[in-house]
Design a protein around this motif. Sequence first.
Motif, short mmCIF file in Angstrom:
data_model
loop_
_atom_site.label_atom_id
_atom_site.label_comp_id
_atom_site.label_asym_id
_atom_site.label_seq_id
_atom_site.Cartn_x
_atom_site.Cartn_y
_atom_site.Cartn_z
N VAL A 108 40.65 58.27 39.59
CA VAL A 108 41.58 58.33 40.87
C VAL A 108 41.33 56.24 41.15
O VAL A 108 41.55 55.60 39.84
N PRO A 109 42.55 56.72 41.65
CA PRO A 109 43.84 55.92 41.10
C PRO A 109 43.19 54.64 42.17
O PRO A 109 43.61 53.34 41.61
N TYR A 110 42.33 54.68 43.24
CA TYR A 110 42.12 53.08 43.85
C TYR A 110 40.65 52.58 43.39
O TYR A 110 39.68 54.04 43.68
N VAL A 111 40.29 51.39 43.55
CA VAL A 111 38.42 50.73 43.56
C VAL A 111 39.27 50.16 44.69
O VAL A 111 40.02 49.08 44.43
N GLY A 112 38.09 49.91 46.30
CA GLY A 112 38.69 48.98 47.13
C GLY A 112 37.12 48.40 46.93
O GLY A 112 36.13 48.40 46.42
N THR A 113 37.25 46.74 47.43
CA THR A 113 36.73 45.62 46.48
C THR A 113 37.11 44.46 48.46
O THR A 113 38.15 44.98 48.52
N PHE A 114 36.75 43.05 48.15
CA PHE A 114 36.53 42.79 48.69
C PHE A 114 36.71 41.21 47.33
O PHE A 114 37.12 40.91 46.76
N ILE A 115 37.82 40.20 48.18
CA ILE A 115 38.61 38.76 47.84
C ILE A 115 37.26 38.59 48.15
O ILE A 115 36.64 37.63 46.85
N GLY A 116 36.24 37.95 48.83
CA GLY A 116 35.49 37.67 49.49
C GLY A 116 35.59 36.25 49.13
O GLY A 116 36.50 35.83 48.92
N ARG A 117 34.39 34.59 49.02
CA ARG A 117 34.70 33.28 49.53
C ARG A 117 33.99 32.54 48.96
O ARG A 117 32.62 33.30 49.26
N ASP A 118 33.94 31.57 48.01
CA ASP A 118 32.75 30.56 48.11
C ASP A 118 32.83 29.55 49.22
O ASP A 118 33.55 29.05 49.39
N ASN A 119 31.37 30.20 49.88
CA ASN A 119 31.21 28.95 50.93
C ASN A 119 31.40 27.49 51.03
O ASN A 119 31.76 26.38 52.19
N THR A 120 31.36 27.31 49.73
CA THR A 120 31.38 25.41 49.93
C THR A 120 32.60 25.33 49.35
O THR A 120 32.77 24.03 49.21
N LEU A 121 33.95 26.22 49.43
CA LEU A 121 35.16 25.52 49.44
C LEU A 121 36.15 24.97 50.50
O LEU A 121 35.54 26.81 51.20
N SER A 122 36.64 24.87 51.15
CA SER A 122 37.50 25.73 51.44
C SER A 122 38.45 26.24 51.25
O SER A 122 38.45 26.90 50.43
N VAL A 123 38.75 27.08 52.09
CA VAL A 123 40.30 27.92 51.60
C VAL A 123 41.44 27.73 50.96
O VAL A 123 41.44 28.54 49.59
N LYS A 124 42.02 26.77 51.15
CA LYS A 124 42.98 26.78 50.22
C LYS A 124 42.02 26.74 48.88
O LYS A 124 42.49 26.75 47.55
N ASP A 125 41.15 26.06 48.99
CA ASP A 125 39.84 25.83 47.34
C ASP A 125 39.83 27.24 46.74
O ASP A 125 40.18 27.23 45.76
N ASN A 126 39.82 27.88 47.71
CA ASN A 126 39.22 29.34 48.03
C ASN A 126 40.55 29.87 46.18
O ASN A 126 40.15 30.25 45.69
N MET A 127 41.65 29.93 47.53
CA MET A 127 42.71 30.33 47.01
C MET A 127 42.83 30.13 45.75
O MET A 127 43.65 30.24 44.52
N ALA A 128 42.85 28.20 45.05
CA ALA A 128 42.79 28.37 43.49
C ALA A 128 42.13 28.72 42.86
O ALA A 128 42.18 29.24 42.01
N LEU A 129 40.96 28.68 43.56
CA LEU A 129 39.75 28.90 42.35
C LEU A 129 39.95 31.17 41.95
O LEU A 129 40.21 31.74 41.68
N GLY A 130 40.42 31.76 43.39
CA GLY A 130 41.05 33.45 42.69
C GLY A 130 42.53 32.73 41.86
O GLY A 130 41.83 33.89 41.33
#
Length: 307
Positions: A108-130
């Motif tokens: 199977v070529p693909y596995v679907g998932t989410f990025i998600g989010r750490d709700n204790t952090l801002s979007v920018k800080d989540n991007m750095a975490l990611g």
Amino acid sequence: MKLGMLTACLPHWSLERIATFAASTGFERLEVAAWPRVGGREFEASHLPVATFTDEDAAATVSVLERTGLGISALAYYENNLHHDLERREGIHAHLRHVVDTAAVLGVPYVGTFIGRDNTLSVKDNMALGDRMLPALVDYAGERGVKLIIENCVMEGWHPDGYPGNLAYSPELWEWVTGLGFGLNWDPSHLTWIGIDPLETILPFAKHIVHAQAKDVELFPAKRNRYGFFGKVDKGDDPWDMGWWRFRVPGRGQIDWARIVDRLYEGGFEGTLSVEHEDPLWGGTDDKVTEGLRIAHHTLRPLIARS
């Protein structure tokens, strides 16, 4: 382009029973749910035992596919890969690796998932975490010939105030997501309710849209005037009840599927358009769910060229 369906809407059915129904209805592909268990939340299902997947499981799965003439377009495990609880996050990553391993065994070529989010952090800080956490998952999949794909679901129910809980909800964020090596499992329903024209997002990201989900949405602007964009303050026991919109099966909402499918063709899309059934009007019983899937098939089948 192939027409498929996500199996999660029938969590208590076996994969063989779903495949038999799907083939008889006219679907060509299955997007197979692969959560650890049934019932973690609504629309989670476990149709492959990925954590303990054996050669016998693989043979049985292939037998079902051969008998029904179906293929598997992707495995589905949509979870929060940036969860704030470190133990929970590691558990999610471990299961995602099991899903990838199973996809590799089955081809199977693909596995679907989410990025998600750490709700204790801002979007920018989540991007750095990611940036720190997610490339290892992409690499793990890639080393096994599998590509991780991200659905652009907002996952507002994951945030206590109805804010985005999955940081892949906008084209601005898709630039970051695809830069990390993920593909897109593109879904127009989520774009529609947050005010983005889904049609205009296809061509700019055509090379990254390798799988797509077909889910419709119905908006109630008069109710939005009361609750605001972020929905009800008091959602009771249902964190997903925004109060001014609801998901529908294709053909029962506001999305112009003829134009969507046509634009996907224009962008060179050759993947699977997979019906994701979360329509509350066609839910609650197996009979209603299967009828909802038939409605979706009736809406989409005439738009997709037969190979």
